[in-house]
Enzyme design. Sequence first.
Site, PDB file in Angstrom:
ATOM      1  N   GLU A 260       0.884  -1.164   0.000  1.00 25.44           N
ATOM      2  CA  GLU A 260       0.000   0.000   0.000  1.00 25.44           C
ATOM      3  C   GLU A 260       0.919   1.210   0.000  1.00 25.44           C
ATOM      4  O   GLU A 260       1.558   1.499   1.013  1.00 25.44           O
ATOM      5  CB  GLU A 260      -0.875   0.008   1.261  1.00 25.44           C
ATOM      6  CG  GLU A 260      -1.783  -1.200   1.420  1.00 25.44           C
ATOM      7  CD  GLU A 260      -2.935  -1.204   0.444  1.00 25.44           C
ATOM      8  OE1 GLU A 260      -3.229  -0.151  -0.145  1.00 25.44           O
ATOM      9  OE2 GLU A 260      -3.548  -2.273   0.258  1.00 25.44           O
ATOM     10  N   CYS A 299      -3.397   8.449   3.442  1.00 22.91           N
ATOM     11  CA  CYS A 299      -3.025   7.975   2.101  1.00 22.91           C
ATOM     12  C   CYS A 299      -4.185   8.139   1.132  1.00 22.91           C
ATOM     13  O   CYS A 299      -3.989   8.172  -0.076  1.00 22.91           O
ATOM     14  CB  CYS A 299      -2.605   6.527   2.174  1.00 22.91           C
ATOM     15  SG  CYS A 299      -3.821   5.511   3.007  1.00 22.91           S
TER      16      CYS A 299
HETATM   17  P1  NAP Z   1       8.162   5.063   4.801  1.00 22.23           P
HETATM   18  O1  NAP Z   1       9.254   5.994   5.128  1.00 22.23           O
HETATM   19  O2  NAP Z   1       8.241   4.308   3.539  1.00 22.23           O
HETATM   20  O3  NAP Z   1       8.097   4.068   6.051  1.00 22.23           O
HETATM   21  C1  NAP Z   1       7.139   3.055   6.117  1.00 22.23           C
HETATM   22  C2  NAP Z   1       7.655   1.923   6.977  1.00 22.23           C
HETATM   23  O4  NAP Z   1       8.764   1.292   6.332  1.00 22.23           O
HETATM   24  C3  NAP Z   1       8.159   2.374   8.342  1.00 22.23           C
HETATM   25  O5  NAP Z   1       7.811   1.400   9.298  1.00 22.23           O
HETATM   26  C4  NAP Z   1       9.665   2.416   8.141  1.00 22.23           C
HETATM   27  O6  NAP Z   1      10.393   2.269   9.331  1.00 22.23           O
HETATM   28  C5  NAP Z   1       9.873   1.219   7.240  1.00 22.23           C
HETATM   29  N1  NAP Z   1      11.104   1.228   6.464  1.00 22.23           N
HETATM   30  C6  NAP Z   1      11.869   2.289   6.112  1.00 22.23           C
HETATM   31  N2  NAP Z   1      12.918   1.871   5.364  1.00 22.23           N
HETATM   32  C7  NAP Z   1      12.797   0.526   5.239  1.00 22.23           C
HETATM   33  C8  NAP Z   1      13.568  -0.483   4.582  1.00 22.23           C
HETATM   34  N3  NAP Z   1      14.666  -0.186   3.904  1.00 22.23           N
HETATM   35  N4  NAP Z   1      13.164  -1.765   4.669  1.00 22.23           N
HETATM   36  C9  NAP Z   1      12.032  -2.089   5.349  1.00 22.23           C
HETATM   37  N5  NAP Z   1      11.274  -1.179   5.994  1.00 22.23           N
HETATM   38  C10 NAP Z   1      11.640   0.120   5.928  1.00 22.23           C
HETATM   39  O7  NAP Z   1       6.748   5.761   4.799  1.00 22.23           O
HETATM   40  P2  NAP Z   1       6.170   6.785   5.888  1.00 22.23           P
HETATM   41  O8  NAP Z   1       6.870   8.069   5.676  1.00 22.23           O
HETATM   42  O9  NAP Z   1       6.145   6.170   7.237  1.00 22.23           O
HETATM   43  O10 NAP Z   1       4.652   6.874   5.452  1.00 22.23           O
HETATM   44  C11 NAP Z   1       4.151   7.871   4.605  1.00 22.23           C
HETATM   45  C12 NAP Z   1       3.828   7.288   3.254  1.00 22.23           C
HETATM   46  O11 NAP Z   1       3.018   6.137   3.390  1.00 22.23           O
HETATM   47  C13 NAP Z   1       3.042   8.243   2.382  1.00 22.23           C
HETATM   48  O12 NAP Z   1       3.622   8.293   1.124  1.00 22.23           O
HETATM   49  C14 NAP Z   1       1.665   7.628   2.300  1.00 22.23           C
HETATM   50  O13 NAP Z   1       0.973   7.871   1.108  1.00 22.23           O
HETATM   51  C15 NAP Z   1       1.926   6.179   2.475  1.00 22.23           C
HETATM   52  N6  NAP Z   1       0.779   5.528   3.076  1.00 22.23           N
HETATM   53  C16 NAP Z   1       0.034   4.675   2.328  1.00 22.23           C
HETATM   54  C17 NAP Z   1      -1.066   4.043   2.884  1.00 22.23           C
HETATM   55  C18 NAP Z   1      -1.910   3.092   2.097  1.00 22.23           C
HETATM   56  O14 NAP Z   1      -2.715   2.387   2.700  1.00 22.23           O
HETATM   57  N7  NAP Z   1      -1.788   3.022   0.810  1.00 22.23           N
HETATM   58  C19 NAP Z   1      -1.398   4.284   4.217  1.00 22.23           C
HETATM   59  C20 NAP Z   1      -0.620   5.156   4.944  1.00 22.23           C
HETATM   60  C21 NAP Z   1       0.475   5.772   4.362  1.00 22.23           C
HETATM   61  P3  NAP Z   1      10.925   3.563  10.131  1.00 22.23           P
HETATM   62  O15 NAP Z   1       9.730   4.328  10.530  1.00 22.23           O
HETATM   63  O16 NAP Z   1      11.647   2.973  11.274  1.00 22.23           O
HETATM   64  O17 NAP Z   1      11.798   4.302   9.174  1.00 22.23           O
END
Ligand code: NAP
Length: 520
Positions: A260, A299
């Site tokens: 997602e 999102c």
């Molecule tokens: P993110 O930076 O991609 O982080 C998401 C998760 O991935 C966090 O738990 C993060 O851990 C982890 N992570 C980071 N680097 C990783 C790696 N190399 N390997 C595995 N896991 C890793 O996203 P975010 O900033 O938290 O969230 C915002 C984004 O999510 C927005 O773009 C939004 O559109 C999207 N979103 C989508 C949905 C949906 O249902 N489609 C829902 C909510 C949000 P850490 O926090 O420890 O870095």
Amino acid sequence: MNTSSPLLPNYLAGRWQTGSGPGALLRDPVLGTELVRVSNGGLDLIEGFAFARDQGGRALRAMTYAERAAMLAAAAKVLQSHRDAYYEIATANSGTTAKDSAVDIDGGLFTLGYYAKQGEALGDVRFMLDGPAARMAKDPTFQSQHIMVPTHGVALFINAFNFPSWGLWEKAAPALLSGVPVIIKPATATAWLTQRMVQDVIDAGVLPAGALSVVCGSSNGLMDALQPFDVLSFTGSAETAHVIRSHRAVAAQSVRVNIEADSLNSALLAPGTAADSDVFKLLVSEVVREMTVKAGQKCTAIRRIFVPAALYDAASQAISAKLAGVTVGNPRNASVRMGSLVSREQLDAVQAGLAQLRAEAEVLHDGASHTLVDADPAIAACVGPTLLGTRHPDAARVLHEVEVFGPVATLMPYASLDEALALIRRGQGSLVTSVYGDDPAFIADAAIELASSHGRVHAISPDVAALHSGHGNVMPMSLHGGPGRAGGGEELGGLRALNFYHRRSAIQASTAALKRLGAA
Ligand code: NAP
């Protein structure tokens, strides 16, 4: 860093384990104060995953769907009894108003309760038949029956920061109901609420050992612990999604993955709408709601608004006037309608994204015009809502490509419905689009056109004005997920969610043997 803030323990391999090192600090995004720390340093992830897989999985699979549904209901009851604590954590760690905290906390509990009810109806069985048996030749004594059995692995959830409660339970409910143990790795910035909810459920003893684990902090090594029958559900940015897809567990071991990611969701006002109509007012209200709920950190929030060209100015004025009345600041002040972004890092990301969008758009309502209530702009991650606009959406690129994860949306005029549909599709696949009109034929036609590029089409007409669930609200009975840039994932959608946690197998056998399976 002041290491006097408490270090939250992880729950893995059936025991509470404190990670080594100072860990990562979680802050109050409004006051800037230090809250708690998280670390999984030194944890034996391989041992923890094996424990969940072997002990948790075995115990869950020994139960029937109805028994697991009762287990979900018990977990929901435990969580209900601690609701006040969750609201306090949300205010402190996410900077959300009570209304916005409810979207996450009560949304999570509602989803858990929904699956408890749905699961009860599945009855006292341990696997599901998938359709009727099919003859494989003229003679009916040898047939093929498809069955669905829970996968013998763990479900690893790597979640985003914006829904620490709902993001956990909307995934955990169908996984646990399916008989698959869960390991949740919340986003670090808001991990506290997830950790606390898991703690309450574990302490209450309503789940078998190994059914639910929480690992807070770094994601390092988590994916290395995955094995072929495990599944991985990721919610977050498109960049991290790319890293996940390229990992050996997914690329070489076929670990099933659900993604997602981000999305440039749209709203479409029907051609021929009048500026003084109810339909127009419905669009304006919904856009303002979507831009401001959780400070636009959803999102599913509306990012692009398409209106007939003749209504561009009217829509700009009506949306801007409503946005001007939105009070922004410390959610502890009862007059505040929109709280904070989740961190100063997110504030920086929103400002940087806004600068990118502004290169292609005019500012119709400037978020910077809002004075913060009870919040210091030098400390708080608060920002007012900004409406941008362009009269030339076809010439824009960034406006259709860059998701600003905050209270920001762009208004765009269209000359014909075909043009509007083409512009919407320039989002390259989105979670949701909403259409506003009072002609059922228009709504049906537009929905069919938009369905292939959207996981959900939300139609708002005056007859459902007081009934509809909201453009951005994800309801458990409807699909969540979208094609293309939205990640290509599918979650929820009622019992469809269970498919991800089951393996389908075709049993080819004598009719007598198939009857033992329960086949007709
Ligand atoms: P993110 O930076 O991609 O982080 C998401 C998760 O991935 C966090 O738990 C993060 O851990 C982890 N992570 C980071 N680097 C990783 C790696 N190399 N390997 C595995 N896991 C890793 O996203 P975010 O900033 O938290 O969230 C915002 C984004 O999510 C927005 O773009 C939004 O559109 C999207 N979103 C989508 C949905 C949906 O249902 N489609 C829902 C909510 C949000 P850490 O926090 O420890 O870095």
